[in-house]
Design an enzyme around this catalytic site. Structure first.
Site, PDB file in Angstrom:
ATOM      1  N   HIS A   2       0.927  -1.218  -0.058  1.00 26.36           N
ATOM      2  CA  HIS A   2      -0.056   0.123   0.004  1.00 26.36           C
ATOM      3  C   HIS A   2       0.908   1.291   0.013  1.00 26.36           C
ATOM      4  O   HIS A   2       1.955   1.245   0.440  1.00 26.36           O
ATOM      5  CB  HIS A   2      -0.847  -0.033   1.072  1.00 26.36           C
ATOM      6  CG  HIS A   2      -0.149   0.112   2.667  1.00 26.36           C
ATOM      7  ND1 HIS A   2       0.382  -1.169   3.047  1.00 26.36           N
ATOM      8  CD2 HIS A   2       0.021   1.222   3.537  1.00 26.36           C
ATOM      9  CE1 HIS A   2       0.671  -0.868   4.089  1.00 26.36           C
ATOM     10  NE2 HIS A   2       0.747   0.643   4.398  1.00 26.36           N
ATOM     11  N   HIS A   6      -1.696   7.536   5.309  1.00 25.29           N
ATOM     12  CA  HIS A   6      -2.338   6.677   6.135  1.00 25.29           C
ATOM     13  C   HIS A   6      -1.681   6.572   7.527  1.00 25.29           C
ATOM     14  O   HIS A   6      -0.841   7.072   7.848  1.00 25.29           O
ATOM     15  CB  HIS A   6      -2.435   4.981   5.667  1.00 25.29           C
ATOM     16  CG  HIS A   6      -0.953   4.463   5.415  1.00 25.29           C
ATOM     17  ND1 HIS A   6      -0.013   4.923   4.456  1.00 25.29           N
ATOM     18  CD2 HIS A   6      -0.243   3.607   6.272  1.00 25.29           C
ATOM     19  CE1 HIS A   6       0.881   4.135   4.631  1.00 25.29           C
ATOM     20  NE2 HIS A   6       0.926   3.460   5.809  1.00 25.29           N
ATOM     21  N   ASP A   8      -0.263   4.158  10.687  1.00 26.77           N
ATOM     22  CA  ASP A   8       0.256   3.039  11.105  1.00 26.77           C
ATOM     23  C   ASP A   8       0.166   2.914  12.511  1.00 26.77           C
ATOM     24  O   ASP A   8       0.678   3.812  13.003  1.00 26.77           O
ATOM     25  CB  ASP A   8       1.768   2.658  10.562  1.00 26.77           C
ATOM     26  CG  ASP A   8       1.860   2.390   9.203  1.00 26.77           C
ATOM     27  OD1 ASP A   8       0.872   1.507   8.717  1.00 26.77           O
ATOM     28  OD2 ASP A   8       2.787   2.626   8.365  1.00 26.77           O
ATOM     29  N   HIS A  12       2.287  -2.066  14.601  1.00 23.27           N
ATOM     30  CA  HIS A  12       2.857  -2.215  13.459  1.00 23.27           C
ATOM     31  C   HIS A  12       4.455  -2.327  13.592  1.00 23.27           C
ATOM     32  O   HIS A  12       4.980  -2.926  12.723  1.00 23.27           O
ATOM     33  CB  HIS A  12       2.162  -1.212  12.432  1.00 23.27           C
ATOM     34  CG  HIS A  12       2.906  -1.494  11.096  1.00 23.27           C
ATOM     35  ND1 HIS A  12       2.218  -2.357  10.073  1.00 23.27           N
ATOM     36  CD2 HIS A  12       4.112  -0.845  10.423  1.00 23.27           C
ATOM     37  CE1 HIS A  12       3.059  -2.261   9.084  1.00 23.27           C
ATOM     38  NE2 HIS A  12       3.991  -1.475   8.991  1.00 23.27           N
TER      39      HIS A  12
END
Length: 99
Positions: A2, A6, A8, A12
């Site tokens: 991706h 965004h 995370d 993660h």
């Protein structure tokens, strides 16, 4: 793989930390600071923000206020629509060369 803007979650990167739904909403809301690293990213597609970048920003614009949300302008949006330029590889199923 991706790409694009965004969030995370901390988990993660480190086990035993917050998942996305654990992050308090007030941590996702605040004053925004935009640091332009597009010149560096145009030379190095894997460019990462450095302490020197932050120090130079603060020298020019003043200290970054506590709890600010720092966003990076990489210029990468100009590559959108060209999968090879944007991701670094356009081989189906291959993710080892992505930026």
């Amino acid at each position: 793989e991706h790409g694009g803007t965004h969030l995370d979650a901390p988990i993660h990167f480190s086990a035993g930390t917050w998942t996305t739904d654990d992050i308090p909403l007030e941590r996702l809301n605040g004053n925004g600071i935009v640091m332009d690293v597009s010149a560096q990213a145009s030379i190095d597609p894997d460019y990462r923000l450095t302490l020197q970048d932050v120090l130079e920003f603060e020298k020019e614009y003043g200290d970054i206020p506590e709890s600010s949300i720092v966003m990076l302008r990489t210029g990468w949006g100009k590559k959108y629509g060209d999968k090879l330029a944007y991701l670094g590889d356009d081989t189906p199923g291959e993710a080892s060369n992505l930026h």
